[in-house]
Design an enzyme around this catalytic site. Structure first.
Site, PDB file in Angstrom:
ATOM      1  N   LYS A 151       6.083 -14.741   2.105  1.00 18.67           N
ATOM      2  CA  LYS A 151       6.750 -13.979   3.183  1.00 18.67           C
ATOM      3  C   LYS A 151       6.046 -14.066   4.530  1.00 18.67           C
ATOM      4  O   LYS A 151       6.686 -13.925   5.555  1.00 18.67           O
ATOM      5  CB  LYS A 151       6.934 -12.521   2.772  1.00 18.67           C
ATOM      6  CG  LYS A 151       5.661 -11.715   2.758  1.00 18.67           C
ATOM      7  CD  LYS A 151       5.936 -10.269   2.370  1.00 18.67           C
ATOM      8  CE  LYS A 151       4.640  -9.482   2.360  1.00 18.67           C
ATOM      9  NZ  LYS A 151       4.683  -8.329   1.459  1.00 18.67           N
ATOM     10  N   ARG A 154       5.192   3.956  -1.377  1.00 18.74           N
ATOM     11  CA  ARG A 154       6.155   3.104  -0.700  1.00 18.74           C
ATOM     12  C   ARG A 154       7.330   3.019  -1.659  1.00 18.74           C
ATOM     13  O   ARG A 154       7.820   4.054  -2.105  1.00 18.74           O
ATOM     14  CB  ARG A 154       5.547   1.748  -0.312  1.00 18.74           C
ATOM     15  CG  ARG A 154       6.288   1.110   0.886  1.00 18.74           C
ATOM     16  CD  ARG A 154       5.721  -0.231   1.315  1.00 18.74           C
ATOM     17  NE  ARG A 154       5.959  -1.295   0.324  1.00 18.74           N
ATOM     18  CZ  ARG A 154       5.608  -2.556   0.483  1.00 18.74           C
ATOM     19  NH1 ARG A 154       5.001  -2.935   1.595  1.00 18.74           N
ATOM     20  NH2 ARG A 154       5.850  -3.462  -0.453  1.00 18.74           N
TER      21      ARG A 154
HETATM   22  C1  LIG Z   1       3.787  -8.331   0.540  1.00 21.86           C
HETATM   23  C2  LIG Z   1       4.020  -8.007  -0.865  1.00 21.86           C
HETATM   24  C3  LIG Z   1       3.281  -8.659  -1.848  1.00 21.86           C
HETATM   25  C4  LIG Z   1       2.155  -9.625  -1.530  1.00 21.86           C
HETATM   26  O1  LIG Z   1       1.084  -8.906  -0.977  1.00 21.86           O
HETATM   27  P1  LIG Z   1      -0.309  -9.636  -0.629  1.00 21.86           P
HETATM   28  O2  LIG Z   1      -1.228  -8.508  -0.320  1.00 21.86           O
HETATM   29  O3  LIG Z   1      -0.042 -10.513   0.537  1.00 21.86           O
HETATM   30  O4  LIG Z   1      -0.715 -10.385  -1.832  1.00 21.86           O
HETATM   31  C5  LIG Z   1       3.575  -8.380  -3.176  1.00 21.86           C
HETATM   32  N1  LIG Z   1       4.548  -7.506  -3.505  1.00 21.86           N
HETATM   33  C6  LIG Z   1       5.285  -6.859  -2.581  1.00 21.86           C
HETATM   34  C7  LIG Z   1       6.341  -5.906  -3.024  1.00 21.86           C
HETATM   35  C8  LIG Z   1       5.043  -7.080  -1.234  1.00 21.86           C
HETATM   36  O5  LIG Z   1       5.767  -6.435  -0.320  1.00 21.86           O
END
Ligand SMILES: *Cc1c(COP(=O)(O)O)cnc(C)c1O
Length: 360
Positions: free
Chosen positions: A36, A131
């Protein structure tokens, strides 16, 4: 080459992915590579898959569509709850989505039936970070309703910690997720294929020699693959590259200037008031063509010998103690996650994919 640009060492990203996949494999944990922060870059996605990730995670449907359009056939997981207005696109392009709202999952089921397919869901459970997620006390009732939806395949459950409130994944919250998985399986007579424990913040827990990972068999990793760091203390994980991605900017002014402003002072472009620095007479200041439109200026690290004095939309002002760079020369900066996301998504910042380690 044009500036500003991101120099992206694909082999180093691939190495980071491979190293994490190998170390988690021995614990029975598969890796979903989260792209992402890269605006759905197919080049980066391919490296992460080559490193052994079993699926890719994306928070935006646009990026999932881009990855599909680029010919990526791996399982694609939408890791943010689908927007109601996009459920049709989610069913078309994503194999699985993370969910916490029954109305959305009902909608996904109807779309899936309409498209003659089934859509996979992972139910997110709220385990303290506040969240996304279903409250644990509501999970059984929720599961019973999801199992009744004909277009939906319940693939598993998961949680996400650290992002909103900084809650650290540990033995307590991870055991809670494992226990929920087992109780759902025994209550409903189903098998949950994926128990997704979290993101890069789970790595210190997962790598601790004393950890029993329980039922957790899946992590969604972004920052650790791209920047080689875990997000709890932001320390570099051993054996990983922390500089696989760097940002290059171009110097547009280089001059001796007074170290103190002259004239009455109000707010700056971004509403901060300038702290008075120690007067040091004349100093060499440079301006790099970078600013808030390109990145988060608080998240970049200048080269040794330079100090960031401030940034506006398009100007990054630095003091330099070493030899002064000439106009037209380039400066390379390190990035934290915030600066990485912003620069990857800025239309002004180009990308230079470096295939082999030329500057090692
Ligand atoms: C952004 C995100 C991740 C990845 O997080 P990192 O800290 O970059 O590894 C995993 N799961 C969800 C739901 C996220 O929003």
């Amino acid at each position: 080459m044009s500036a500003p640009r991101l120099d992206i060492h694909l082999d180093q990203i691939g190495h980071n992915a491979r190293s994490l996949v190998n170390r988690l494999e021995v614990k029975g944990i598969a890796v979903c590579g989260v792209t992402k922060a890269t605006l759905g870059s197919p080049e980066i996605a391919r490296q992460i898959l080559a490193g052994g990730a079993t699926s890719l995670g994306e928070s935006r449907i646009e990026n999932i569509e881009k990855l599909r359009g680029a010919g990526i056939e791996a399982e694609l997981i939408l890791i943010r709850s689908p927007m109601m207005s996009q459920i049709d696109r989610v069913v078309s392009s994503a194999d699985v989505s993370l969910n916490s709202e029954l109305d959305v999952i009902s909608g996904l089921s109807a779309c899936a039936l309409g498209q003659n397919r089934r859509h996979g869901v992972i139910l997110m459970v709220e385990l303290g970070d506040l969240r996304e997620g279903i409250m644990p006390c509501d999970l059984h009732e929720f599961v019973s309703r999801v199992l009744a939806l004909p277009g939906i395949e319940l693939r598993g459950i998961g949680t996400n910690l650290a992002c909103q409130s900084g809650v650290i994944p540990d033995g307590a919250n991870m055991s809670e997720l494992s226990a929920l998985a087992s109780s759902i399986e025994s209550t409903f007579g189903v098998v949950l294929e994926i128990i997704s424990g979290g993101n890069s913040a789970n790595l210190p827990w997962a790598f601790d020699a004393t950890t029993d990972v329980g039922r957790i068999n899946h992590l969604r990793l972004g920052e650790s693959i791209l920047l080689g760091r875990e997000p709890i203390h932001r320390s570099v994980l051993s054996g990983l590259h922390a500089d696989a991605v760097s940002l290059v900017g171009e110097v547009i002014e280089s001059k001796e200037k007074p170290s103190q402003p002259r004239g009455a002072q109000g707010q700056t472009a971004f509403g901060e008031s300038v702290q008075h620095r120690q007067a040091r007479g004349e100093s060499h200041r440079i301006i790099v063509a970078l600013g808030h439109q390109d990145l988060d200026p608080d998240g970049i690290t200048p080269p040794i010998g330079f100090e960031i004095l401030g940034a506006s939309s398009d100007h990054l002002v630095l003091a330099c103690v070493a030899s002064a760079p000439v106009v037209g020369s380039e400066l390379r900066f390190g990035l934290n996650y915030s600066a990485l996301v912003r620069s990857m998504t800025s239309p002004f910042v180009s990308r230079n994919y470096v295939e082999t380690d030329q500057e090692a």
